[in-house]
Write a protein that holds these residues in place. Structure first.
Motif, PDB file in Angstrom:
ATOM      1  N   ILE A 176       0.852  -1.207   0.000  1.00  0.00           N
ATOM      2  CA  ILE A 176       0.000   0.000   0.000  1.00  0.00           C
ATOM      3  C   ILE A 176       0.884   1.253   0.000  1.00  0.00           C
ATOM      4  CG2 ILE A 176      -1.598   1.378   1.421  1.00  0.00           C
ATOM      5  CD1 ILE A 176      -3.138  -0.904   0.431  1.00  0.00           C
ATOM      6  N   ASP A 177       0.557   2.206  -0.866  1.00  0.00           N
ATOM      7  CA  ASP A 177       1.238   3.503  -0.875  1.00  0.00           C
ATOM      8  C   ASP A 177       0.254   4.511  -0.269  1.00  0.00           C
ATOM      9  OD1 ASP A 177       3.417   5.301  -2.766  1.00  0.00           O
ATOM     10  OD2 ASP A 177       1.547   6.262  -2.140  1.00  0.00           O
ATOM     11  N   LEU A 216      -1.016   7.503  -2.607  1.00  0.00           N
ATOM     12  CA  LEU A 216      -1.823   7.062  -3.749  1.00  0.00           C
ATOM     13  C   LEU A 216      -3.114   6.389  -3.273  1.00  0.00           C
ATOM     14  CD1 LEU A 216       1.038   5.763  -6.080  1.00  0.00           C
ATOM     15  CD2 LEU A 216      -0.443   7.739  -6.483  1.00  0.00           C
ATOM     16  N   GLU A 217      -3.023   5.676  -2.163  1.00  0.00           N
ATOM     17  CA  GLU A 217      -4.212   5.027  -1.621  1.00  0.00           C
ATOM     18  C   GLU A 217      -5.228   6.073  -1.180  1.00  0.00           C
ATOM     19  OE1 GLU A 217      -4.786   1.680  -1.736  1.00  0.00           O
ATOM     20  OE2 GLU A 217      -6.771   2.442  -1.239  1.00  0.00           O
ATOM     21  N   LYS A 257      -5.541   9.115  -2.337  1.00  0.00           N
ATOM     22  CA  LYS A 257      -6.101   9.743  -3.552  1.00  0.00           C
ATOM     23  C   LYS A 257      -7.111   8.816  -4.221  1.00  0.00           C
ATOM     24  CE  LYS A 257      -2.893  13.172  -5.336  1.00  0.00           C
ATOM     25  NZ  LYS A 257      -1.766  13.187  -4.390  1.00  0.00           N
ATOM     26  N   ARG A 258      -6.773   7.511  -4.259  1.00  0.00           N
ATOM     27  CA  ARG A 258      -7.676   6.551  -4.900  1.00  0.00           C
ATOM     28  C   ARG A 258      -8.981   6.430  -4.117  1.00  0.00           C
ATOM     29  NH1 ARG A 258      -7.185   0.028  -5.710  1.00  0.00           N
ATOM     30  NH2 ARG A 258      -6.391   0.039  -3.583  1.00  0.00           N
ATOM     31  N   VAL A 292      -2.397   7.472 -10.136  1.00  0.00           N
ATOM     32  CA  VAL A 292      -3.457   6.801  -9.367  1.00  0.00           C
ATOM     33  C   VAL A 292      -4.026   5.628 -10.177  1.00  0.00           C
ATOM     34  CG1 VAL A 292      -5.708   7.065  -8.228  1.00  0.00           C
ATOM     35  CG2 VAL A 292      -4.035   8.911  -8.078  1.00  0.00           C
ATOM     36  N   TYR A 304      -1.516   2.833 -10.180  1.00  0.00           N
ATOM     37  CA  TYR A 304      -1.522   2.208  -8.845  1.00  0.00           C
ATOM     38  C   TYR A 304      -2.723   1.261  -8.705  1.00  0.00           C
ATOM     39  CZ  TYR A 304      -2.077   1.928  -3.723  1.00  0.00           C
ATOM     40  OH  TYR A 304      -2.255   1.488  -2.436  1.00  0.00           O
TER      41      TYR A 304
END
Lengths: 196, 196
Positions: free
Chosen positions: A151-152, A155-156, A158-159, B186, B189
């Motif tokens: 998991i980043d 980015l997580e 934002k997603r 994103v 990812y």
């Protein structure tokens, strides 16, 4: 200070009248005249609470984020971090009529903000605080070692924020396809995919 | 049939004038008069192409989905399914100025659709065809055994569709935060998280 309370409650009453007009006739129909009429108030009285049309619009938009924020602040935590995450997201998406109304009003303002810089600035402010919330929640899950490997955090966040706002869009534009139940299923599926 | 081609290209020219007004002044300013002026055409000439304001609005909205659809249809496939997925999503999100314009216009219509049933019906039609596209792409990835274990085709399609539309919202409302580069990160990812 009963007078101030009364002043605030009148402003809320007028903003709620603006919300009703946005939902039934569209945001272009929100004029000081129409809002006064919808609220059963004279134009002169409305002017006492909102000097301009822009002020009325800004307050009506702000009322959406204020209500969401106040629900988030008053949440009582029982259950673990996953339940907390689900409960927070539940306050942001159209799971019932009240939240659908908020999402519709918010969405109408977002459409208008494309060509209205001051509404745009308000949208970005709320975007930033929601992004910070998603980032903090993700950091907490990682810190507690609850997430799957790889998991980043940024980015997580934002997603997840994009997914939640996309569910708002779909719940507003296609309420019979994206019902509250369907939205909950997608959120739960997402959490299954990121949590151990 | 040169006359028909000319008719269509005039309608597109008028719709593009409507887009410019939506982006600069807002969707409420799209009147037949303003669009004729923006396109450098007389009101009488405009009436030849669009009998009513609603017809002009519907055509201008439809032009967004027609353009996206035509880009998707004319795509040339090179690379594997992951590249295909990335290329398809790239056509839907605001990665450059042209696509940002389409997303802004779409978003303005979506805001207006809340209180306009005919625009709402058009939005739902496009929603359904995009959902079907995401579902088909997900089914293909599963069939080719490219996905990680535990993927649910329907929930995955709904989640990806929501994420993509959420990125559209964020790219439109916060273009300096959600730049094209960030959006691509994103999406990439997300594909990393679902593909083996």
């Amino acid at each position: 200070m009963p007078k101030i309370v009364n002043h605030d409650s009148r402003r809320i009453q007028l903003a709620e009248a603006a919300w009703r007009i946005i939902r039934s006739k569209g945001i272009d129909e929100v004029s000081v005249r129409n809002v006064a009429e919808e609220a059963g108030m004279s134009l002169g009285s409305l002017r006492h609470y909102f000097a301009t049309h822009s002020e009325l619009l800004a307050f009506s938009m702000r009322l959406v984020s204020d209500r969401v924020e106040s629900r988030l602040r008053s949440m009582e935590w029982n259950g673990g971090p996953r339940q907390a995450m689900e409960a927070i997201i539940a306050e942001l998406v159209p799971l019932d009529d009240d939240r659908l109304a908020e999402c519709q009003v918010w969405f109408a303002f977002a459409g208008k903000a494309i060509a209205d810089p001051s509404l745009g600035a308000m949208l970005r402010e709320v975007h930033d605080s929601l992004h910070a919330l998603f980032r903090q929640l993700t950091d907490d899950l990682i810190r507690l070692d609850l997430t799957k490997p790889g998991i980043d955090a940024e980015l997580e966040a934002k997603r997840m924020h994009a997914m939640v706002d996309g569910l708002v869009v779909h719940g507003v534009t296609c309420p019979e396809r994206l019902t509250g139940e369907r939205i909950k299923e997608v959120v739960s599926y997402h959490l299954d995919r990121i949590l151990r």
